[in-house]
Design a protein around this motif. Structure first.
Motif, PDB file in Angstrom:
ATOM      1  N   LEU A 218      50.985 -17.325  38.525  1.00 30.84           N
ATOM      2  CA  LEU A 218      51.390 -17.624  37.164  1.00 30.84           C
ATOM      3  C   LEU A 218      52.630 -16.800  36.833  1.00 30.84           C
ATOM      4  O   LEU A 218      52.627 -15.575  37.018  1.00 30.84           O
ATOM      5  CB  LEU A 218      50.291 -17.297  36.153  1.00 30.84           C
ATOM      6  CG  LEU A 218      48.999 -18.109  36.223  1.00 30.84           C
ATOM      7  CD1 LEU A 218      48.014 -17.439  37.175  1.00 30.84           C
ATOM      8  CD2 LEU A 218      48.361 -18.229  34.842  1.00 30.84           C
ATOM      9  N   VAL A 225      53.075 -18.919  29.617  1.00 27.63           N
ATOM     10  CA  VAL A 225      53.132 -19.305  31.023  1.00 27.63           C
ATOM     11  C   VAL A 225      54.302 -20.255  31.220  1.00 27.63           C
ATOM     12  O   VAL A 225      54.306 -21.374  30.711  1.00 27.63           O
ATOM     13  CB  VAL A 225      51.823 -19.991  31.463  1.00 27.63           C
ATOM     14  CG1 VAL A 225      51.944 -20.448  32.920  1.00 27.63           C
ATOM     15  CG2 VAL A 225      50.642 -19.043  31.317  1.00 27.63           C
ATOM     16  N   ASP A 228      52.961 -22.385  36.657  1.00 31.19           N
ATOM     17  CA  ASP A 228      51.633 -22.071  37.181  1.00 31.19           C
ATOM     18  C   ASP A 228      51.367 -22.999  38.362  1.00 31.19           C
ATOM     19  O   ASP A 228      51.386 -24.224  38.209  1.00 31.19           O
ATOM     20  CB  ASP A 228      50.589 -22.280  36.072  1.00 31.19           C
ATOM     21  CG  ASP A 228      49.157 -22.013  36.539  1.00 31.19           C
ATOM     22  OD1 ASP A 228      48.953 -21.693  37.725  1.00 31.19           O
ATOM     23  OD2 ASP A 228      48.247 -22.147  35.702  1.00 31.19           O
TER      24      ASP A 228
END
Length: 242
Positions: A218, A225, A228
């Motif tokens: 991540l 984020v 990912d």
């Protein structure tokens, strides 16, 4: 579907910063009225799930929120909003020396930390030899940990974390713990932990460690984020010139 070991949903964390200070208790009331406060939002609605048995790495620039996230998982901080859930026993290994009392010996810190992490006193005593042997600190275990080098502290912390029957390891710089031979021993122990169904979430600035250990990566940026997925793909994007 594999049962989740870590659930992070809508996680936000703010810190309140002050840009002035009180010189004494007498001026504290006036200072409180005059001071200028700033709210620093470190995490901004972060959401992800780590299934049981997965090893997930977190990368990101300084200030991206990596260490704050680990501290929230370890219950060092409380979320400003959102939720964090960890299934089972968690063993956090955060900043160097965290959780150690500097005036206690290594042996005393093993017992103290082992019980904090969920062992009974008897279990902690029974595992002491294995912890000391793994950490390679037999000749120093009766000395106060304030006399330990950074490498010794890291080895002791890692050894305790992998000997407390944790379901989830949450670790900052998981393999920054010593020389090459000791790192290889840590890799083997992490492999055994994963084979037994354990879950790992770790922060690392070392691409080699991420590629060797992690199933998933991540990339955190400004508290969210950014990417990912597969570690090789995420690292390639993270390391690409901006």
């Amino acid at each position: 579907m594999t049962e989740p070991a870590i659930v992070v949903e809508g996680l936000t964390k703010e810190f309140v910063l002050s840009h002035s200070g009180a010189a004494s208790l007498k001026t504290a009331a006036l200072w409180w009225k005059r001071k200028r406060l700033e709210r620093l939002q470190v995490l901004r609605g972060l959401s992800f799930t780590v299934p049981r048995g997965q090893c997930a790495a977190i990368v990101g620039r300084n200030g991206a929120g990596k260490s704050t996230l680990l501290s929230l998982l370890a219950r060092v901080y409380k979320p400003t909003s959102g939720r964090v859930e960890v299934a089972g026993r968690i063993a956090p290994l955060l900043e160097l020396g965290a959780g150690f009392h500097p005036d206690l010996t290594g042996l005393e810190n093993i017992l103290f930390n082992g019980m904090i992490l969920g062992l009974t006193r008897r279990q902690a005593v029974e595992r002491t030899h294995a912890i000391v042997e793994f950490a390679e600190l037999l000749g120093h275990i009766d000395s106060p940990v304030r006399t330990y080098s950074s490498g010794m502290l890291a080895r002791l912390g890692f050894s305790i974390a992998v000997h407390v029957d944790a379901d989830v390891l949450v670790v900052d710089e998981v393999l920054a713990v010593g020389d090459y031979a000791f790192e290889e021993k840590c890799y083997r122990r992490i492999g055994e932990f994963r084979e037994s169904g354990g879950t790992i979430l770790f922060v690392s600035h070392n691409a080699e460690s991420v590629l060797r250990v992690a199933d998933r990566c991540l990339w955190l940026e400004q508290g969210t984020v950014r990417m990912d997925g597969d570690p090789q793909e995420v690292l390639a994007a993270y390391q690409a010139p901006s």
